[in-house]
Design an enzyme around this catalytic site. Structure first.
Site, PDB file in Angstrom:
ATOM      1  N   ASP A 159     -10.260   1.888   1.447  1.00  0.00           N
ATOM      2  CA  ASP A 159      -9.337   2.639   0.608  1.00  0.00           C
ATOM      3  C   ASP A 159      -9.308   4.077   1.150  1.00  0.00           C
ATOM      4  O   ASP A 159     -10.095   4.455   2.016  1.00  0.00           O
ATOM      5  CB  ASP A 159      -9.730   2.582  -0.876  1.00  0.00           C
ATOM      6  CG  ASP A 159      -8.519   2.844  -1.777  1.00  0.00           C
ATOM      7  OD1 ASP A 159      -7.502   3.375  -1.270  1.00  0.00           O
ATOM      8  OD2 ASP A 159      -8.573   2.523  -2.982  1.00  0.00           O
TER       9      ASP A 159
HETATM   10  C1  BGC Z   1      -5.461   3.898  -3.789  1.00  0.00           C
HETATM   11  C2  BGC Z   1      -4.963   2.628  -3.122  1.00  0.00           C
HETATM   12  C3  BGC Z   1      -3.793   2.919  -2.232  1.00  0.00           C
HETATM   13  C4  BGC Z   1      -4.191   3.992  -1.230  1.00  0.00           C
HETATM   14  C5  BGC Z   1      -3.093   4.330  -0.261  1.00  0.00           C
HETATM   15  C6  BGC Z   1      -5.662   5.016  -2.798  1.00  0.00           C
HETATM   16  O1  BGC Z   1      -5.907   6.217  -3.432  1.00  0.00           O
HETATM   17  O2  BGC Z   1      -6.683   3.624  -4.460  1.00  0.00           O
HETATM   18  O3  BGC Z   1      -4.629   1.685  -4.106  1.00  0.00           O
HETATM   19  O4  BGC Z   1      -3.368   1.756  -1.605  1.00  0.00           O
HETATM   20  O5  BGC Z   1      -4.545   5.157  -1.946  1.00  0.00           O
HETATM   21  O6  BGC Z   1      -2.053   4.996  -0.857  1.00  0.00           O
END
Ligand code: BGC
Length: 750
Positions: free
Chosen positions: A295
């Site tokens: 993530d």
């Molecule tokens: C979120 C994810 C997301 C990623 C990219 C993160 O902060 O937890 O769900 O896919 O950002 O945008």
């Protein structure tokens, strides 16, 4: 040197294309590598790997966020030329992606194409209902169609990869990300997860209009203590396997090509360093062969979790745990080559991660045509296509849940003389879309107010007042709104939360209507006019006063670009609502966590017995149970029948029930099947959803609905964590929600 490497690579590519040609000539009608046996694709990937430098390998594992800053973008262009970036997130547009792809393919030493990723969560330009709303439709086919359309639009804008579906089970409505998932139930969540994967990925990942899905956030992210985002999770392996993991497994079985690690720890081990769950369970036990992405800055955050003192240490921990791609932290690319050179990190682990990235690039067809996905013409013609908008309206109205409708307040007549539309969300285009609205634009949205205006008769007077803000303490708008209500025959009060009050990092400690909205509702109600509340929100809210006092309530969540038309269809009876809650509505936040599939305990709550599991100051029942939702018609359930009274685990059981429409309109009903294992070697939930069907029933019609119960629905993880069916008596419950059910029993014998 460069020439030699190029020649080797040319040879690799020639052998690939020779291979492709011979494959195409073999009578098989696919010319894409996806149809090639994994052994052959692997041979290509291995040849490529053999000519990559260490830096180029880490480049493939490095994902960066595209930026609007010109200095940064210039740096990124150089990094692409150097083979130091393998994928981007947060980018879309046929032109910009083509431009960057050209640098990767033509100007970098090896010419390995880039992957472009984005959070396409509930539509790309045509924004559909939020996932929690779509789950309320209990209609996986319709949900699959939304994901399909999202992929059609997103791929035309150069994207190959969506960070969706979000399949986290959420039992705590304070957690803002509950809106991104499918609610509290693993069975419903699994059906939705699989539907979305099928929609995004289609049948052929190399087709120009399909994209890689990503099951996230692995795992148990929704189990955050106190419903606070990113917080610690401490759950048993049983709860993990029974509640949180099934939707991930369903996504995998539907073919999800990628997974994303979650920000949380479980029992002391952050997911980004959780080799047991990623390598052993996901890749070993479940045989997942796709890639795992971190993530956002998840690798770097391992240092804050406190499981490594330096970027290099946490980078190694993540890579060794099976996290292949480092999203944004840039630790893999900056700190890990040295670790390999000094022998602290094995080259094999790195190669394995790179292989997974390259295999995914092969699967989406990038080595055949790196520009297939960036087509300005498709981009221009496909966005907001009429068929996309008509599905947006259809799924939006299917997602609406009628919570209350006393004295048939709804539907309203389109000929009503004067109608007041009141509330801070009635004309909020931006909130109608919900969070994570990808390329959605407020100007594409038809709000509830506009939808109502477009639907009522030309003679109807529609009066509008905001009343108050969603949050805030300014009372000055309340009296004018009351005056408007007094002049009207009915009031539609649009209340709830703005889009950014749920979603990532948007957790709340109370579930009440924010700001002065309850005060506004009470003032309007005091006029004596019929008040219809339209709720727009990203989580269950505590609306006991409304439930007690106003005659009609619609839960509409955030329904996307067609929110207004869909709500108006329901308000004025062009559509009979049939959605059901995918999550329990508590009476007060003090009841949280409250979910239907809880355990019985040794002292189940009883009002007449003090020493039972309950609060002194709260009832034990929710405001609205899981699976609940009304209709403008009435359904009668009769004749619940089982095909046998006893069965072996290898047998199947047919459960049938008659559902009759005994009201005055045709409508949809979601018939739900629950099971209880009455006595087992471990405790079981009081009820577990094991089947559902959304059916249409005409006025006066009686439909027979049949479910097939197989061993899988009856199985449990025994004390040794083996999945088995234990002999004994089971109860079967069938009904239109998790509480009002018919009941039968059967026995499983050895
Ligand atoms: C979120 C994810 C997301 C990623 C990219 C993160 O902060 O937890 O769900 O896919 O950002 O945008």
């Amino acid at each position: 040197m460069k020439r030699i490497v190029n020649q080797i690579f040319a040879l690799v590519l020639t052998s690939l294309s020779l291979h492709l040609t011979s494959y195409a000539g073999s009578g098989n009608n696919s010319t894409s590598l996806i149809g090639v046996s994994s052994g052959q694709a692997n041979a290509f990937v291995d040849s490529l790997l053999s000519i990559m430098t260490l830096e180029e390998k880490f480049g493939q594992l490095n994902q960066q966020r595209w930026s609007s800053d010109s200095v940064e973008t210039a740096e990124y262009r150089t990094a692409i030329r150097n083979g130091a970036i393998g994928s981007f997130l947060g980018i879309h547009g046929a032109e910009v992606t083509r431009d960057l792809q050209r640098i990767a393919v033509e100007d970098s030493r090896l010419g390995i194409p880039l992957l472009f990723a984005h959070d396409v969560i509930h539509g790309f330009r045509t924004i559909f209902p939020m996932p929690l709303a779509e789950a309320s439709s209990w209609d996986p086919d319709a949900v699959e169609k939304s994901a399909r359309i999202a992929a059609v639009e997103a791929t035309a804008a150069g994207l190959h990869w969506t960070f969706a579906p979000m399949v986290d089970i959420a039992r705590d409505p304070r957690w803002g990300r509950i809106v991104e998932g499918s609610g509290e139930d693993p069975f419903l969540g699994s059906a939705m997860a699989a539907a979305r994967v099928r929609g995004f990925q289609g049948d052929d990942l190399s087709a120009a209009n399909t994209m890689l899905a990503c099951a996230k956030h692995f795992a148990a992210y929704g189990g955050a203590e106190g419903g606070r985002d990113y917080n610690t999770v401490d759950i048993s392996e049983r709860t993990l396997r029974e509640i949180y993991l099934p939707p991930f497994h369903a996504a995998l079985k539907a073919g999800a090509a990628t997974f994303m690690a979650a920000f949380n720890e479980i029992g002391g081990i952050p997911m980004h360093a959780n080799g047991y769950l990623i390598n052993e369970m996901l890749r070993g036990e479940w045989s997942f062969d796709g890639l795992v992405v971190s993530d956002y800055t998840g690798v770097m955050e391992l240092q804050r979790h406190g499981i490594g003192a330096t970027p290099a240490e946490v980078g190694m921990a993540a890579l060794q745990a099976g996290v292949d791609v480092d999203m944004v932290s840039a630790i893999y690319i900056n700190d890990l080559p040295e670790m390999v050179r000094t022998g602290k990190l094995s080259k094999t682990a790195v190669d394995e991660a790179v292989r997974r990235v390259l295999r995914v690039k092969v699967r989406v067809g990038l080595f055949e045509d790196p520009y297939r996905y960036c087509d300005p013409q498709r981009e221009q013609t496909l966005m907001l296509a009429p068929s996309h908008l008509s599905h947006a309206r259809e799924i939006a109205r299917k997602s609406i849940v009628l919570l209350k409708n006393d004295r048939q307040t709804l539907p309203l007549s389109k000929e009503i003389k004067t109608l007041a539309v009141i509330g801070p969300l009635a004309d909020d285009r931006w909130s109608s879309m919900g969070s994570w609205a990808a390329a959605g634009r407020p100007e594409d949205v038809t709000t509830v107010l506009q939808g109502i205006r477009n639907t009522v008769s030309p003679e109807t007077k529609v009066l509008y007042a905001q009343g108050c803000e969603v949050q805030g303490s300014d009372r000055s708008g309340i009296q004018p709104a009351v005056n408007l209500a007094k002049k009207s025959d009915a009031v539609i009060l649009v209340s709830g939360e703005t889009a950014n009050m749920s979603g990532e990092a948007s957790c709340r400690s109370t579930l009440d209507l924010p700001g002065l909205q309850l005060e506004l509702a009470q003032a309007i109600h005091a006029t004596g006019k019929p008040v219809i509340v339209v709720l727009m929100n990203g989580r269950p809210l505590t609306i006991a006063w409304l439930a007690e006092n106003v005659p009609a309530i619609l839960e509409t969540w955030f329904l996307g670009v067609q929110m207004g038309p869909a709500v108006a269809d329901v308000l004025f009876g062009d559509y009979n609502p049939g959605g059901k809650l995918p999550v329990t509505f508590p009476q007060t936040v003090g009841q949280v966590p409250i979910y239907y599939n809880h355990k019985n305990t040794g002292r189940p709550s009883r009002d007449d017995d003090y020493f039972t599991s309950k609060y002194l100051d709260l009832p034990s029942t929710p405001l609205y149970p899981f699976g609940f939702g009304l209709s403008y018609t009435e359904f009668a359930y009769n004749n619940l029948k089982l095909s046998r009274a006893t069965m072996k685990a290898s047998d199947t059981l047919k459960v049938s029930v008659e559902v009759a429409n005994v009201g005055r309109r045709s409508g949809d009903e979601v018939v739900q099947l629950y099971i209880l294992d009455e006595a087992a070697s471990i405790t079981r939930p009081v009820k577990q959803l094991t089947g559902f069907q959304r059916i249409q029933v005409a006025v006066g019609e009686k439909r027979s609905v049949e479910f097939t119960v197989t061993a899988d629905a009856l199985a449990l993880y025994n004390r040794g964590m083996k999945r088995v069916v234990e002999p004994g008596t089971f109860s079967v419950f069938v009904g239109g929600n998790s509480v009002e059910v018919l009941e039968e029993r059967f026995t499983v014998v050895e």
